[in-house]
Scaffold this active site. Structure first.
Site, PDB file in Angstrom:
ATOM      1  CB  CYS A 104     -11.920  -1.885   5.125  1.00  0.00           C
ATOM      2  SG  CYS A 104     -10.931  -2.718   6.375  1.00  0.00           S
ATOM      3  CB  CYS A 115     -13.676  -3.706   2.262  1.00  0.00           C
ATOM      4  SG  CYS A 115     -14.388  -5.316   2.605  1.00  0.00           S
ATOM      5  CE  LYS A 140      -7.204   3.500   9.275  1.00  0.00           C
ATOM      6  NZ  LYS A 140      -8.341   2.699   8.758  1.00  0.00           N
ATOM      7  CB  CYS A 162     -14.971  -8.871   8.547  1.00  0.00           C
ATOM      8  SG  CYS A 162     -13.696  -7.657   8.913  1.00  0.00           S
ATOM      9  NE  ARG A 214      -2.065   1.966   9.566  1.00  0.00           N
ATOM     10  CZ  ARG A 214      -2.885   0.968   9.266  1.00  0.00           C
ATOM     11  NH1 ARG A 214      -3.698   1.070   8.231  1.00  0.00           N
ATOM     12  NH2 ARG A 214      -2.922  -0.121  10.012  1.00  0.00           N
ATOM     13  NE  ARG A 230      -3.415  -0.099   2.901  1.00  0.00           N
ATOM     14  CZ  ARG A 230      -3.933  -0.494   4.065  1.00  0.00           C
ATOM     15  NH1 ARG A 230      -3.607   0.119   5.192  1.00  0.00           N
ATOM     16  NH2 ARG A 230      -4.769  -1.514   4.104  1.00  0.00           N
ATOM     17  CB  CYS A 266      -9.161  -9.374   3.301  1.00  0.00           C
ATOM     18  SG  CYS A 266      -9.226  -8.862   5.022  1.00  0.00           S
ATOM     19  CE  LYS A 303      -5.862  -0.327  11.415  1.00  0.00           C
ATOM     20  NZ  LYS A 303      -6.832  -1.010  10.513  1.00  0.00           N
TER      21      LYS A 303
HETATM   22  C1  SRM Z   1      -7.784  -1.475   1.264  1.00  0.00           C
HETATM   23  C2  SRM Z   1      -8.761  -1.095   2.385  1.00  0.00           C
HETATM   24  C3  SRM Z   1     -10.211  -1.332   1.988  1.00  0.00           C
HETATM   25  C4  SRM Z   1     -10.516  -0.922   0.559  1.00  0.00           C
HETATM   26  O1  SRM Z   1     -11.082  -1.772  -0.153  1.00  0.00           O
HETATM   27  O2  SRM Z   1     -10.220   0.228   0.171  1.00  0.00           O
HETATM   28  C5  SRM Z   1      -8.517  -1.840   3.677  1.00  0.00           C
HETATM   29  C6  SRM Z   1      -8.110  -3.141   3.702  1.00  0.00           C
HETATM   30  C7  SRM Z   1      -7.793  -3.812   4.848  1.00  0.00           C
HETATM   31  N1  SRM Z   1      -7.920  -3.354   6.105  1.00  0.00           N
HETATM   32 FE1  SRM Z   1      -8.881  -1.706   6.617  1.00  0.00          FE
HETATM   33  N2  SRM Z   1      -8.761  -1.071   4.777  1.00  0.00           N
HETATM   34  C8  SRM Z   1      -9.021   0.185   4.352  1.00  0.00           C
HETATM   35  C9  SRM Z   1      -9.622   1.178   5.052  1.00  0.00           C
HETATM   36  C10 SRM Z   1     -10.128   1.031   6.336  1.00  0.00           C
HETATM   37  C11 SRM Z   1     -11.095   1.895   6.933  1.00  0.00           C
HETATM   38  C12 SRM Z   1     -11.759   3.102   6.280  1.00  0.00           C
HETATM   39  C13 SRM Z   1     -11.003   4.369   6.526  1.00  0.00           C
HETATM   40  O3  SRM Z   1      -9.928   4.327   7.152  1.00  0.00           O
HETATM   41  O4  SRM Z   1     -11.503   5.398   6.083  1.00  0.00           O
HETATM   42  C14 SRM Z   1     -11.370   1.366   8.184  1.00  0.00           C
HETATM   43  C15 SRM Z   1     -12.424   1.901   9.178  1.00  0.00           C
HETATM   44  C16 SRM Z   1     -11.957   3.100   9.934  1.00  0.00           C
HETATM   45  C17 SRM Z   1     -11.131   2.676  11.111  1.00  0.00           C
HETATM   46  O5  SRM Z   1      -9.897   2.596  10.981  1.00  0.00           O
HETATM   47  O6  SRM Z   1     -11.743   2.374  12.155  1.00  0.00           O
HETATM   48  C18 SRM Z   1     -10.555   0.203   8.315  1.00  0.00           C
HETATM   49  C19 SRM Z   1     -10.533  -0.609   9.413  1.00  0.00           C
HETATM   50  C20 SRM Z   1      -9.744  -1.749   9.505  1.00  0.00           C
HETATM   51  C21 SRM Z   1      -9.654  -2.558  10.693  1.00  0.00           C
HETATM   52  C22 SRM Z   1     -10.379  -2.305  12.016  1.00  0.00           C
HETATM   53  C23 SRM Z   1      -9.586  -1.390  12.877  1.00  0.00           C
HETATM   54  C24 SRM Z   1     -10.201  -1.272  14.251  1.00  0.00           C
HETATM   55  O7  SRM Z   1      -9.983  -0.246  14.893  1.00  0.00           O
HETATM   56  O8  SRM Z   1     -10.871  -2.223  14.674  1.00  0.00           O
HETATM   57  C25 SRM Z   1      -8.771  -3.608  10.379  1.00  0.00           C
HETATM   58  C26 SRM Z   1      -8.374  -4.782  11.288  1.00  0.00           C
HETATM   59  C27 SRM Z   1      -7.288  -4.383  12.259  1.00  0.00           C
HETATM   60  O9  SRM Z   1      -6.696  -3.313  12.117  1.00  0.00           O
HETATM   61  O10 SRM Z   1      -7.057  -5.207  13.142  1.00  0.00           O
HETATM   62  C28 SRM Z   1      -8.361  -3.409   9.018  1.00  0.00           C
HETATM   63  C29 SRM Z   1      -7.485  -4.233   8.316  1.00  0.00           C
HETATM   64  C30 SRM Z   1      -7.372  -4.268   6.949  1.00  0.00           C
HETATM   65  C31 SRM Z   1      -6.551  -5.307   6.179  1.00  0.00           C
HETATM   66  C32 SRM Z   1      -5.138  -4.815   6.093  1.00  0.00           C
HETATM   67  C33 SRM Z   1      -6.652  -6.747   6.720  1.00  0.00           C
HETATM   68  C34 SRM Z   1      -5.518  -7.147   7.647  1.00  0.00           C
HETATM   69  O11 SRM Z   1      -5.342  -6.462   8.682  1.00  0.00           O
HETATM   70  O12 SRM Z   1      -4.831  -8.110   7.324  1.00  0.00           O
HETATM   71  C35 SRM Z   1      -7.262  -5.225   4.813  1.00  0.00           C
HETATM   72  C36 SRM Z   1      -6.411  -5.634   3.620  1.00  0.00           C
HETATM   73  C37 SRM Z   1      -7.287  -6.334   2.611  1.00  0.00           C
HETATM   74  C38 SRM Z   1      -6.616  -6.516   1.307  1.00  0.00           C
HETATM   75  O13 SRM Z   1      -6.406  -7.703   0.911  1.00  0.00           O
HETATM   76  O14 SRM Z   1      -6.265  -5.526   0.647  1.00  0.00           O
HETATM   77  N3  SRM Z   1      -8.955  -2.275   8.520  1.00  0.00           N
HETATM   78  N4  SRM Z   1      -9.797  -0.001   7.155  1.00  0.00           N
HETATM   79  C39 SRM Z   1      -8.638   0.351   2.880  1.00  0.00           C
HETATM   80  C40 SRM Z   1      -7.223   0.848   2.776  1.00  0.00           C
HETATM   81  C41 SRM Z   1      -7.083   2.231   3.343  1.00  0.00           C
HETATM   82  C42 SRM Z   1      -5.716   2.778   3.141  1.00  0.00           C
HETATM   83  O15 SRM Z   1      -5.357   3.031   1.983  1.00  0.00           O
HETATM   84  O16 SRM Z   1      -4.994   2.935   4.128  1.00  0.00           O
HETATM   85  S1  SF4 Z   2     -13.572  -4.935   6.221  1.00  0.00           S
HETATM   86 FE1  SF4 Z   2     -12.834  -6.848   6.898  1.00  0.00          FE
HETATM   87  S2  SF4 Z   2     -12.962  -8.058   5.110  1.00  0.00           S
HETATM   88 FE2  SF4 Z   2     -13.092  -6.023   4.383  1.00  0.00          FE
HETATM   89  S3  SF4 Z   2     -11.018  -5.527   3.964  1.00  0.00           S
HETATM   90 FE3  SF4 Z   2     -11.411  -4.842   5.971  1.00  0.00          FE
HETATM   91  S4  SF4 Z   2     -10.718  -6.465   7.216  1.00  0.00           S
HETATM   92 FE4  SF4 Z   2     -10.915  -7.301   5.195  1.00  0.00          FE
END
Ligand code: SRM
Ligand code: SF4
Ligand SMILES: Cc1cc2nc3c(=O)[nH]c(=O)nc-3n(C[C@H](O)[C@H](O)[C@H](O)COP(=O)(O)OP(=O)(O)OC[C@H]3O[C@@H](n4cnc5c(N)ncnc54)[C@H](O)[C@@H]3O)c2cc1C
Ligand SMILES: Cc1cc2nc3c(=O)[nH]c(=O)nc-3n(C[C@H](O)[C@H](O)[C@H](O)COP(=O)(O)O)c2cc1C
Lengths: 570, 549
Positions: free
Chosen positions: B474, B425, B205, B470, B140, B71, B431, B203
């Site tokens: 995301c 997502c 943000k 899930c 981030r 990324r 993922c 993380k």
């Molecule tokens: C690529 C992306 C979704 C998308 O389709 O665009 C994404 C993809 C993933 N996110 Fe996310 N997140 C992405 C935006 C978000 C957002 C939305 C936002 O930030 O505006 C959230 C919700 C806001 C937040 O942070 O609360 C988000 C909350 C999470 C979480 C839950 C964090 C939490 O506080 O519980 C995880 C899981 C974790 O961190 O344990 C996670 C984890 C992941 C992971 C890295 C899975 C992992 O930890 O192994 C996913 C990778 C999947 C893949 O195969 O690419 N991602 N993730 C977004 C990339 C953003 C970026 O460029 O940095």
């Molecule tokens: S929402 Fe859950 S399933 Fe979708 S990318 Fe984030 S961690 Fe993976």
């Protein structure tokens, strides 16, 4: 006839004897029963030397898988026990020109490839045929090991015998050919040798007639395909089949042995040929004192593919027609140059050769996988004939099999490719299907809890798709059964990378292992792999021991003599 | 309570180095060693495996198909033409080819094999792109409103995004040593005032919104920054804190939360305030339970006044009362726009942010040609779309041609509002946390939802539909009018009732339902909506008025 408990102990004894042991014993007993009831061999006619006379005798052997060595050691021991002065030498250790100085020589050698001498005997074989030695002083006998199911049965031994005669040497015994069940016949031969030893004064004249190779043939097993998976992943250029064959009767083999099969021809080819010969599939015919249908003959016995030039030639002669010297399949020959109506079918069959057995290193371990199954690792052999991709006969046969299909196979022992005692370290270099015997070695040592260390070098084209047995190797690695694992994937980077490059990177440690008494093995394709790997070993030895290449070669040779360096390459 | 394993790994990592170098040399596996799997995230990468291929690979006695997702760190989400070309090449050479525009304004490449990771990073480095701190317990990618209409302020805002990103960057050189083979400068680990050896508990943000646009979904961020503009001048920022959407099924202690408004600061005070918030989270955040480690939980434990006080104490800056501002639109405005300098912008609809060539539309070919022409730049939006930007008047026709030729304009023009606003997502197959499909499934579900909308002539509703595989959120599904949260393969929780601009979260309406029930439920809801909605009443507000959740 035997008393209760003698019978019982005899039965018990048989109980714990392996199938091959029993085959051996049957031959041995047959041999014993020839003797007079006192069990003492009476002096045969022909025996001319006084019992006291000491002879200087040289016993030479040329072996690939150790059989000839075993027999010649027995012969040497028997001769020594008669107080003769005996030198036992492997042909690759023997200076060919010395043959001129010899008085009495016994040669035990096998035939390999397509009627060729074993690699170890090549130098001697070539010298003999190129140099015009005068061998009038020499008395000799040759025991030729072979396999009756190969077109050129015992050819190499035959050549040597004929050549020695033409150079003036005198036969002590006529050429003796033995098949794969050579135990009994070779015991017999040794006895005959002892009886017919010449006196220094005059050579033995009368020798018993050449014995036809016994026709017991090999011990064939009837197996069923239990598992059949292509180990290569999507997108690979390779197709490598992991084949598990199960059998209700116990299969007796050791790690290092190979599995042999005589692949059947395709029905459509057989039918085409039969109609080209305007014959009938179910007409019966006699072949090698067997009566069978024409269909079965062509399906199971005769090689009809990629005919050797010698046969194309013979056919030309048969139909009095000049055939171009190219290797063709029988069906093409017959359609291009039909058999004249007045020439009988039998003449054609007479010139055809049996289907050559194909061997596959066994990749399972009896102790780890039990005696009711064997595993092999078959790579689909492909090649192109004028830009059309064609596939190998036997490997494509295996690739095409399905679970539940039946396969007839035999065990091809290889005493030159055995694990050392459990505390010894082993280094295994097995790229491609060369991995097969080492999978057997590793499972075996793991199962036996061997304390020696194990180091494997594996190579293929691509890591992602071609890492044969990766998950198994990784778990052996994680549990420590596999001490070191080095891999080379040739096409994952711009410049080609092979196992020998990994070996160079590990030069120091590899040499330490060798100095530590490690046994080293190479398995896989002969050309160019095993040659490059061997050169690399020499390079490593000379670098680390800082000696020159020649001395390094001697070092490697010593390992070979000590039985610490073995190759199973094809 | 004991610190979590990750805390230990961070502390012992020698500045995020761990044994990554050794892991890369392990010839026998495509994986890296366990602690390194946590550390590599700080370098902008994740170890993954193709979940579609697990069974088949196992049968073939092959290990899982491990690969790496990278990324990019792209504050403000801008790529030059030259950078796009490099990205295109890398994606073709080393990755699964699809360029994935993320919900945080950057891109991801998937399926990079272990031995291709270094070459990939080297390629990016040649065009000044990196992935430092794109993931991990650090700040981030800083996102900022992408829409170019208020350009003078945009320029300024982008510079803030960059400055904040720089300010909160880890100081270790590990990235350069491990991936770019740079010499280690000093034997001892670099000093890092902010991150020390523990980094953040989780993380972190930051988003900057430029009203009236909330394309960044500013309140879902740990720190939300809202530009305050008075007669076309940027005067300062309202700052919110404690946003975050992640929750865990069956763990009541976890919940999604929108940021709470802390107040207004002047331009000059922004950086110090943000920095102070970061250090408070560093020192007060929960390091024993990662599920409760985000700033949102820290704030709820401290209470907003207590938290605000601590921040002001550390920054020495008083947070004044928030200034008035209005957010009216969250989705992207598609098609051509012209800015004050007369430069042109085309916002293209990229379904689910997946840039690849299909027979319907060839995004990669189109963007590659545009990049080759050197006559445009590329900006990403938090709605997973792309803006072909900064085009001179005389070049507009040429660019339009390319977009036309490869079907980009067609898909952008013809997609229904519901489809254009939809976000999903990544989820399966890469993922590891995915419980259900998302980006691979939502498009076909939208087809069916469109039919329902058509039935009740709602085709032109600017409905916001989002799906995540899930509850991590995301795709910000809990901030959507219609949100789907995966619970198991083929099963989703249906959430409704959020507004369409990101100021109110939705609520659970139905649990664990499969497609047929999803469609029946929506059919009822939408019919009802179409019969009883007030003029211009968005679906989310209607749901609340009717107390449906
Ligand atoms: C690529 C992306 C979704 C998308 O389709 O665009 C994404 C993809 C993933 N996110 Fe996310 N997140 C992405 C935006 C978000 C957002 C939305 C936002 O930030 O505006 C959230 C919700 C806001 C937040 O942070 O609360 C988000 C909350 C999470 C979480 C839950 C964090 C939490 O506080 O519980 C995880 C899981 C974790 O961190 O344990 C996670 C984890 C992941 C992971 C890295 C899975 C992992 O930890 O192994 C996913 C990778 C999947 C893949 O195969 O690419 N991602 N993730 C977004 C990339 C953003 C970026 O460029 O940095
Ligand atoms: S929402 Fe859950 S399933 Fe979708 S990318 Fe984030 S961690 Fe993976
Ligand atoms: C001791 C030993 C152990 C072995 N272990 C293994 C093992 O573990 N795994 C394994 O995969 N193999 C192993 N082999 C090799 C194996 O025995 C076979 O040689 C191999 O499978 C190829 O046999 P085939 O019948 O498929 O090919 P064949 O039909 O015999 O063809 C072999 C080659 O002959 C040429 N050829 C054949 N037909 C034509 C034609 N019509 N026109 C032109 N050229 C032609 C081609 O070059 C072709 O590649 C081992 C061999 C030995 C001696
Ligand atoms: C690859 C291969 C090719 C062979 N080719 C022949 C052959 O052409 N003619 C023959 O009579 N025996 C052939 N044999 C059979 C061997 O001669 C027989 O197995 C013998 O017992 C081996 O003895 P050794 O262990 O001393 O080498 C071949 C065996 C192998 C493994």
């Amino acid at each position: 006839m035997l008393t209760e408990q003698r019978l019982k102990s005899f039965k018990d004894f048989l109980q714990d004897s392996s199938r091959d042991e029993i085959i051996w014993m049957s031959g041995f007993l047959a041999g014993l029963s020839d003797r007079t009831s006192t069990g003492v061999t009476p002096p045969a006619l022909g025996e001319t030397k006084s019992a006291t006379e000491k002879l200087t005798i040289s016993v030479l052997y040329g072996t690939e898988t150790g059989n000839s060595k075993k027999i010649s050691s027995k012969l040497a021991a028997a001769l020594k026990s008669k107080q003769h002065k005996v030198a036992l030498t492997a042909l690759d250790q023997y200076t060919p020109s010395n043959i001129q100085k010899e008085g009495i020589v016994f040669i035990v050698m096998s035939t390999q490839g397509d009627g060729e001498p074993p690699v170890a005997a090549k130098k001697f074989y070539d010298h003999l045929h190129t140099k015009g030695y005068n061998l009038k002083k020499l008395k000799y006998a040759v025991l030729a090991l072979g396999d009756n199911s190969y077109p050129l049965f015992c050819k190499a031994g035959e050549d040597v015998d004929e050549r020695l005669q033409s150079l003036g040497a005198k036969q002590i015994l006529p050429l003796e050919k033995v098949d794969t069940d050579f135990y009994a016949p070779s015991e017999e031969w040794i006895k005959k040798v002892l009886i017919n030893l010449p006196s220094v004064s005059k050579a033995s004249s009368l020798a018993s007639q050449a014995k036809q190779p016994s026709k017991h043939g090999k011990a064939f097993y009837n197996g069923k395909i239990k598992t059949h998976i292509n180990l290569n992943d999507k997108g690979s250029a390779k197709e490598t089949w992991h084949v598990e064959i199960s059998s209700d009767e116990g299969i007796y083999y050791l790690p290092g042995d190979s599995l042999g099969i005589v692949p059947p021809n395709k029905d459509e080819d057989v039918n085409e040929i039969i109609s080209l010969l305007s014959a009938y599939p179910n007409q019966t015919i006699k072949y090698k004192e067997e009566t069978l249908t024409l269909f079965d003959l062509f399906k199971y016995k005769l090689n009809i593919l990629h005919l050797p030039l010698r046969i194309v030639g013979k056919y030309g002669a048969l139909i009095k027609n000049e055939l171009p010297s190219v290797r063709l399949d029988l069906k093409n020959v017959l359609s291009l140059y039909p058999l004249p109506a007045d020439t009988s079918l039998d003449n054609v069959i007479a010139i055809l050769e049996p289907i050559t057995p194909r061997l596959y290193s066994i990749s399972s371990s009896p102790s780890a996988h039990g005696n009711n199954e064997v595993h092999i690792t078959v790579s689909l052999n492909s090649f192109s004939v004028n830009d059309k991709t064609k596939y190998g006969f036997c490997s494509s046969h295996f690739a095409g099999l399905n679970e539940g299909d039946e396969v007839k196979f035999y065990i091809h022992p290889n005493d030159n490719f055995r694990l050392p005692s459990e505390e010894k370290d082993v280094i295994m270099i097995g790229p491609g299907t060369g991995i097969a015997p080492f999978r057997s070695f590793l499972f075996h040592r793991d199962n036996e809890g061997a304390s020696g260390r194990n180091w494997l070098f594996f190579g293929e084209q691509h890591f992602a798709t071609d890492f044969l047995y990766q998950s198994e190797l990784l778990s052996l690695f994680d549990t420590g059964a596999l001490t070191k694992l080095n891999t080379a994937f040739s096409r994952d980077q711009k410049e080609k990378l092979y196992v020998q490059h990994r070996m160079r990177q590990q030069s120091k440690e590899l040499f330490e292992w060798l100095e530590n008494g490690a046994h080293i093995y190479i398995c896989g394709c002969k050309d160019p792999m095993s040659k490059d790997v061997e050169d690399t070993l020499i390079h490593i030895i000379s670098k680390e021991a800082n000696i020159d290449a020649a001395e390094a070669a001697v070092y490697l040779n010593r390992l070979d003599e000590e039985g610490r360096f073995a190759k199973d390459v094809y | 309570m004991a610190e979590s394993v990750v805390e230990k790994i961070k502390k012992e990592s020698k500045g995020l180095r761990g044994t990554l170098k050794e892991s890369l040399l392990d010839e026998h596996t495509g994986a890296i060693r366990e602690p390194d799997q946590a550390l590599i995230k700080f370098h902008g990468m994740y170890m993954q495996d193709d979940r579609d291929r697990r069974e088949e690979r196992a049968e073939k006695k092959l290990e899982r198909a491990f690969s790496y997702m990278i990324r990019l760190r792209l504050p403000g989400g801008l790529l030059t033409a030259e950078q796009w070309l490099a990205l295109h090449e890398v994606s073709e050479q080393y990755s699964s080819r699809v360029i994935k525009i993320t919900t945080r304004q950057t891109i991801q490449l998937h399926g990079i094999l272990k031995h291709h990771v270094k070459p990939t990073i080297k390629e990016f480095n040649t065009v000044k792109l990196d992935s430092i701190a794109a993931c991990g317990d650090v700040n981030r990618n800083v996102v900022a409103s992408a829409h170019p209409r208020f350009s003078p302020i945009h320029e300024e805002i982008f510079s803030y995004a960059r400055t904040i990103s720089k300010l909160l960057l880890p100081k270790t050189n590990a990235y350069y040593e491990i991936w770019l083979d740079k010499e280690k400068i000093s034997p001892d680990v670099e000093k890092d005032e902010l991150y020390q050896d523990r980094y953040f508990p989780r993380k972190f943000k930051i988003a900057i919104a430029i009203p009236p646009y909330n394309d960044v979904d500013v309140f879902t961020n740990d720190v939300g920054i809202i530009a305050i503009i008075e007669n076309n001048q940027l005067v300062g920022f309202n700052v919110s804190a404690g946003g975050g959407l992640g929750m865990t099924h069956g763990n009541a202690a976890t919940y999604p939360r929108l940021g709470s408004m802390l107040g207004f600061v002047s331009k000059d005070d922004l950086l110090n305030t943000v920095y102070a918030i970061a250090t408070v989270q560093r020192d007060f955040g929960d390091r024993s339970d990662r599920k409760l480690a985000r700033l949102k939980y820290t704030i709820d434990r401290m209470g907003i006044p207590g938290f605000k006080e601590e921040v002001e104490k550390r920054s020495g800056i008083k947070l004044r009362d928030e200034k008035k501002y209005e957010l009216t639109i969250r989705h992207d405005e598609y098609g051509w726009h012209k800015n004050h300098e007369g430069l042109y912008y085309y916002t293209a609809f990229v379904e689910m942010g997946r840039v690849y060539d299909s027979d319907k539309v060839q995004f990669k070919k189109a963007f590659y040609e545009i990049a080759k022409s050197g006559k445009a730049q590329f900006r990403f939006t938090c709605n997973q779309n792309i803006i072909i930007s900064d085009i001179k008047a005389q070049d507009k026709a040429e660019i339009e041609n390319i977009l036309q030729q490869y079907g980009v304009i067609h898909v952008t023009k013809t997609a229904s509002p519901a489809r254009r606003n939809a976000v999903a997502c990544v989820a399966l197959n890469t993922c590891p946390l995915a419980l259900a499909e998302a980006q691979r499934y939502l498009p076909s579900l939208i087809d069916k939802i469109e039919t329902i909308l058509g039935k009740y002539n709602l085709n032109n509703e600017e409905l916001s539909v989002r799906m995540t595989g899930c509850p991590n959120g995301c795709g910000r599904s809990v901030a959507a009018e219609i949100g789907f949260v995966g619970t198991a393969y083929g099963k989703y929780n249906l959430h409704i009732g959020a507004d369409a601009i990101g100021r109110r979260l939705n609520k659970l309406y139905k649990e664990n339902i499969e497609e047929p029930e999803i469609l029946e439920t929506l059919d009822v809801l939408l019919k009802d909506f179409s019969d009883n909605k007030k003029l211009n009443e968005p679906f989310g507000d209607y749901v609340m008025r009717k107390n449906l959740v």
